[in-house]
Scaffold this active site. Structure first.
Site, PDB file in Angstrom:
ATOM      1  N   SER A  22      -7.657  11.425 -14.662  1.00  0.00           N
ATOM      2  CA  SER A  22      -6.437  10.672 -14.569  1.00  0.00           C
ATOM      3  C   SER A  22      -6.781   9.563 -15.681  1.00  0.00           C
ATOM      4  CB  SER A  22      -6.130   9.763 -13.142  1.00  0.00           C
ATOM      5  OG  SER A  22      -7.268   9.143 -12.756  1.00  0.00           O
ATOM      6  N   ASN A 109     -10.451   5.223  -2.629  1.00  0.00           N
ATOM      7  CA  ASN A 109      -8.994   5.295  -2.106  1.00  0.00           C
ATOM      8  C   ASN A 109      -8.580   3.871  -1.980  1.00  0.00           C
ATOM      9  OD1 ASN A 109      -9.405   8.007  -1.840  1.00  0.00           O
ATOM     10  ND2 ASN A 109      -9.288   8.068   0.527  1.00  0.00           N
ATOM     11  N   HIS A 155      40.180   2.459 -12.816  1.00  0.00           N
ATOM     12  CA  HIS A 155      40.446   3.994 -13.232  1.00  0.00           C
ATOM     13  C   HIS A 155      40.430   3.873 -14.542  1.00  0.00           C
ATOM     14  CE1 HIS A 155      41.368   4.780  -8.850  1.00  0.00           C
ATOM     15  NE2 HIS A 155      42.098   3.663  -8.895  1.00  0.00           N
ATOM     16  N   SER A 276      25.278   6.307 -39.680  1.00  0.00           N
ATOM     17  CA  SER A 276      25.241   7.788 -39.929  1.00  0.00           C
ATOM     18  C   SER A 276      24.665   8.466 -41.134  1.00  0.00           C
ATOM     19  CB  SER A 276      26.717   8.241 -39.929  1.00  0.00           C
ATOM     20  OG  SER A 276      26.682   9.779 -40.026  1.00  0.00           O
ATOM     21  N   LYS A 282      30.364   4.735 -40.543  1.00  0.00           N
ATOM     22  CA  LYS A 282      29.869   4.506 -39.131  1.00  0.00           C
ATOM     23  C   LYS A 282      29.017   3.440 -38.951  1.00  0.00           C
ATOM     24  CE  LYS A 282      30.766   7.090 -36.309  1.00  0.00           C
ATOM     25  NZ  LYS A 282      29.734   8.329 -36.029  1.00  0.00           N
ATOM     26  N   GLU A 289      23.588   3.075 -26.154  1.00  0.00           N
ATOM     27  CA  GLU A 289      23.592   4.437 -25.961  1.00  0.00           C
ATOM     28  C   GLU A 289      22.228   4.720 -25.397  1.00  0.00           C
ATOM     29  OE1 GLU A 289      27.018   5.830 -29.162  1.00  0.00           O
ATOM     30  OE2 GLU A 289      24.868   6.362 -29.357  1.00  0.00           O
ATOM     31  N   LYS A 324       1.237   6.884 -10.461  1.00  0.00           N
ATOM     32  CA  LYS A 324       1.318   5.941 -11.694  1.00  0.00           C
ATOM     33  C   LYS A 324       2.048   6.136 -12.782  1.00  0.00           C
ATOM     34  CE  LYS A 324      -3.533   5.434 -10.027  1.00  0.00           C
ATOM     35  NZ  LYS A 324      -3.371   6.520  -8.946  1.00  0.00           N
TER      36      LYS A 324
END
Length: 462
Positions: A22, A109, A155, A276, A282, A289, A324
């Site tokens: 690990s 441990n 809504h 873009s 754009k 996002e 982890k």
């Protein structure tokens, strides 16, 4: 030979070694591991388990290793599997037999349980600090737009008039809960597992209170089985971060909508938008996002660890090595998203004219019309029905409620008087919503003040 290889007659298969190691990801726990080892060595010496000389040699050696790691001079190897054994091997190579005494009365441990718990404890204030900066930005923007009328939605349909300030303060309330949720996690993890051993404690006369205090914990964990097998704090952190990212994602979704030509409520600064490769016109809200997209990633981290833990018997199992990476990934993701999201909001331009224009359509003052009739003595349900008929008429004729003449209104109900136009004015509609938590200027000012006081209190207590 591996440090645990005393009873084994064969070398570990290379594929098993690769699966088992690990160090590729847990090496980021080097500071926690070394700090915990120093406290452990000091306690062993104080309890007469090792000599003061050995403890001093261990501490000095660990300090040198820490300096070398941070200078990029220490080499880790998968043969030593994890950060714990790598540090111990480096220490023994440097100081000899004294290094071999460090692991007395300790297991990997309880060592890893300590390191991981310390890591989570250290990351919580970092994330809280970023949340407080985001809250500060929201307060700053809200102060500028307490009178900016916009449509509130249910809504995704225009519903009632609110202010942009109140809308921002709704998210401030969410992020405030995120702060307190993370602080609660920090309070619950404030127990030290060191001294739990592999699972059953130790026969050595250790002082677990000494190591807990030295490492900044309120107390040692009260059950050694729980000490090595508990990962609730990691799950609680991931749960808190998932809820935090859900809040960010909801906000991101609105930012994306508000940037569209269909809304145009805000304009993002060029530094927080992209273009873009083919469409020169754009301006894409990629920050929002990506934050929205990365939310699913943090959810996955939570589900990953929940799934790892769900069937594990007491105490430690190797499955828990998988704890982890999800936590590291979630922490890294959140700590990357929060500052850039705050900066995006801090630099945006708010198009209050477009907000007001949108508020002028969609009959968002219809409830106020019904309330007007109710205050004149009409039962609310009857007022609701009358207003509904008026909305239907307006829809058919392409008008708004406030564009109806008093004669047209009286044709539906004699209760309408000239003061109805004051009741239908959107600025008045918003200003009169002065109930606790509402959009009236005095109420949003109170909300902003409470968040600012909250920010100050958290900062003072850190």
């Amino acid at each position: 030979m591996k440090l645990w290889g005393g009873r084994f007659q064969k070398d570990t298969d290379l594929l098993v070694n690769e699966l088992n190691a690990s160090i590729s990801f847990d090496q980021r726990l080097y500071r926690e591991d070394i700090t915990g080892s120093m406290a452990h060595a000091a306690m062993l010496a104080d309890c007469g388990i090792i000599s003061k000389e050995d403890a001093a040699a261990i501490t000095s050696g660990l300090e040198d290793i820490l300096a070398d790691i941070e200078a990029g001079k220490a080499a880790f190897t998968a043969d030593n599997e994890d950060i714990h054994m790598n540090v111990e091997a480096l220490l023994t190579a440097r100081i000899g037999d004294a290094g071999k005494r460090l692991h007395t009365a300790r297991s990997r441990n309880d060592q890893v349980a300590l390191d991981f718990r310390m890591y989570v404890r250290e990351q919580i204030p970092v994330i809280v600090g970023q949340l407080l900066e985001l809250e500060t930005v929201l307060c700053r923007q809200a102060k500028k737009h307490q009178t900016a009328v916009m449509p509130g939605y249910t809504h995704l349909q225009r519903a009632q008039p609110i202010s942009f300030a109140q809308h921002l303060m709704a998210y401030a309330a969410m992020f405030r809960r995120d702060v307190t949720r993370l602080e609660d996690c920090g309070a619950r993890l404030d127990e030290c597992p060191l001294g739990s051993g592999a699972l059953a404690g130790t026969t050595y006369p250790i002082d677990r209170w000494e190591t807990a205090k030295a490492l900044g914990f309120a107390a040692p964990m009260g059950n050694s089985l729980d000490g090595v097998s508990d990962r609730d704090y990691a799950l609680e952190l991931l749960s808190g971060l998932s809820i935090l990212m859900m809040h960010l994602s909801r906000f991101a979704e609105e930012v994306i909508l508000w940037c569209s030509w269909e809304f145009k409520f805000i304009e993002l600064d060029d530094a927080y938008a992209t273009g873009s490769s083919i469409m020169p016109q754009k301006k894409n809200p990629d920050v929002a996002e990506l934050v929205r997209g990365k939310t699913g990633r943090v959810y996955g981290d939570l589900m990953s660890l929940l799934t790892v833990m769900k069937g594990l018997p007491l105490a430690y199992n190797k499955d828990m090595q998988e704890d982890k990476e999800p936590v590291f990934d979630a922490v890294d993701t959140v700590e990357m998203c929060l500052p850039v999201f705050a900066a995006m909001l801090d630099t945006m331009t708010v198009r209050t004219d477009n907000m007001r224009k949108a508020a002028g359509h969609g009959f968002i003052n219809a409830t106020d019309c019904a309330d007007y009739l109710t205050k004149k003595g009409m039962p609310f349900r009857d007022a609701y029905t009358v207003t509904g008929h008026l909305v239907a008429q307006c829809t058919a004729r392409g008008k708004t409620l406030e564009e109806l003449t008093l004669e047209e209104l009286k044709a539906v109900s004699e209760l309408f008087e000239a003061d109805v136009y004051d009741a239908l004015n959107l600025e008045n509609c918003m200003a009169l919503r002065s109930s606790y938590g509402g959009p009236a200027v005095a109420e949003t000012a109170r909300q902003i003040g409470e968040i600012e006081q909250f920010i100050q209190k958290i900062k003072e207590n850190r």
